[in-house]
Design an enzyme around this catalytic site. Sequence first.
Site, mmCIF file in Angstrom:
data_model
loop_
_atom_site.group_PDB
_atom_site.id
_atom_site.type_symbol
_atom_site.label_atom_id
_atom_site.label_comp_id
_atom_site.label_asym_id
_atom_site.label_seq_id
_atom_site.Cartn_x
_atom_site.Cartn_y
_atom_site.Cartn_z
ATOM 1 N N CYS A 12 0.811 -1.220 0.000
ATOM 2 C CA CYS A 12 0.000 0.000 0.000
ATOM 3 C C CYS A 12 0.848 1.276 0.000
ATOM 4 C CB CYS A 12 -0.911 0.017 1.214
ATOM 5 S SG CYS A 12 -1.770 -1.536 1.509
ATOM 6 N N HIS A 57 -3.375 7.537 5.883
ATOM 7 C CA HIS A 57 -3.578 6.248 5.216
ATOM 8 C C HIS A 57 -4.974 5.744 5.564
ATOM 9 C CE1 HIS A 57 -2.385 2.671 3.125
ATOM 10 N NE2 HIS A 57 -2.601 1.908 4.179
ATOM 11 N N LYS A 107 -10.292 7.265 1.326
ATOM 12 C CA LYS A 107 -10.818 5.910 1.152
ATOM 13 C C LYS A 107 -12.315 5.784 1.406
ATOM 14 C CE LYS A 107 -6.341 3.711 1.997
ATOM 15 N NZ LYS A 107 -5.527 4.923 2.220
ATOM 16 N N HIS A 139 -10.067 1.217 -0.589
ATOM 17 C CA HIS A 139 -8.605 1.109 -0.496
ATOM 18 C C HIS A 139 -8.086 0.570 -1.830
ATOM 19 C CE1 HIS A 139 -4.617 0.486 0.657
ATOM 20 N NE2 HIS A 139 -4.773 -0.114 1.831
ATOM 21 N N PHE A 181 1.082 3.558 4.620
ATOM 22 C CA PHE A 181 1.677 2.487 5.415
ATOM 23 C C PHE A 181 1.229 1.153 4.826
ATOM 24 C CE2 PHE A 181 0.401 6.002 8.362
ATOM 25 C CZ PHE A 181 1.651 6.608 8.419
ATOM 26 N N PHE A 195 1.613 -3.352 3.929
ATOM 27 C CA PHE A 195 1.940 -4.724 4.329
ATOM 28 C C PHE A 195 3.460 -4.898 4.353
ATOM 29 C CE2 PHE A 195 -2.186 -6.088 4.605
ATOM 30 C CZ PHE A 195 -2.396 -7.452 4.466
#
Length: 424
Positions: free
Chosen positions: A168, A310, A342, A347, A408, A410
């Site tokens: 992301c 985020h 979002k 997302h 931010f 994975f």
Amino acid sequence: MKKRVVITGLGVVSPNGVGIPDFLDALKQGKSGIQFYQHLKDKHFSCCIGGIPEVSEDLMKAYLTPLQLKNFNSSGILYGCMAGMDAWRDAGLDIDEAAEVDFDSGIMFGTGQSGVDKFREAIYKLDEGNVRRLGSTTVAQTMSSGISAYLGGILGCGNQVSTNSSACTTGTEAILMGAERIQSGKAKRMLAGSCSDHGTYIWGGFDAMRVMTYKHNESPAKGSRPMSASASGFVPGSGAGALLLEELESARARGAFIYAEILGGHMNSGGQRNGGTMTAPNSLAVQRCISLAVKDAGIRTSDIDTINGHLTATIKDPMEIKNWKTALGLSKNDFPAINSLKGMTGHCLAAAGSIECVASVLQIAHGFIFPSTNCEDLHPDIEEQIGKLAIPHKSRSQEVNTVIKASFGFGDVNACIIFKKFTN
């Protein structure tokens, strides 16, 4: 001495708007692009809603040639090409296949998983023993660097042409990496951004993890609820965002319009330590990323007009707000406006950072702060930390000079960038 980097072109393919005019209008209205999709229900998804850009066959033909579209089956590459070409043209640059190689211009365009539908198509043909029927574009559509390869050929870029991939964080990271190449004097222009495919093969793993909401299949526009007390997981999205980054001297020499300047930023990782995991951030690393971005930009935290977080509509939203507050060292009364795109787009995974950076820059260029939708029932932990007034529920018209944006991803990776209104 570092070269100054400005933004002279923007392009976007978003669930709530394809092209800058439609996207800008959607931002001001708080318009959602999230819809119910029967094919997700047919595949027994828990979450049957998502954000998919509306791109017609005729619109596809306006960007790619019949030859390029032959056996073409990669939505992410399509979105990336559209956004990238729009940003290039928006900067006043020509697309001419007969032109000489442009060694001053490069590309840093990221993605997560590319051409998954094309890859599935290829697997079936191979399993049937039809290797000769794969076609000549299978490799280009399924390799990780497919998007930068397509754009590199279309635009004739001769500087660095690369694809990055950091979950992301990909889009924000690509923009920072492109800016660094210009700052070092190694390029005059860098087309930076990211794209993401959509569909069952991309979204299925997240559905299996139970991190996507299942409560709003009958009310799609209300499904993505960043910072909300009733948030129940993220809504998947797809698309692409692109920014044409340029050395200030080059932009001035061309008489280019300047949307904003990139003051600085920072990228790091939490190492999956101190509470950080594959799916959760190390708060100390997040705070360090934000504070070092501010230091790199040479600004005071009190200079920040708005934050684009985020903020994914998961249980981690209150933690993110706490990290922002700690890193910036601002009191509840001094905390600037903070929003999340979002709620309108879902997302968009690898494309999220670049689409959200485009939205952040548009706030500077057009003097407004877009609303953070679906969080009227603000999470009590967030309300306690920063109060209700920091969350814009409707579009606010005001001068915006400085925007800080972070992503931010994975793997416990972070990127933070700071945009400022351009002044001589």
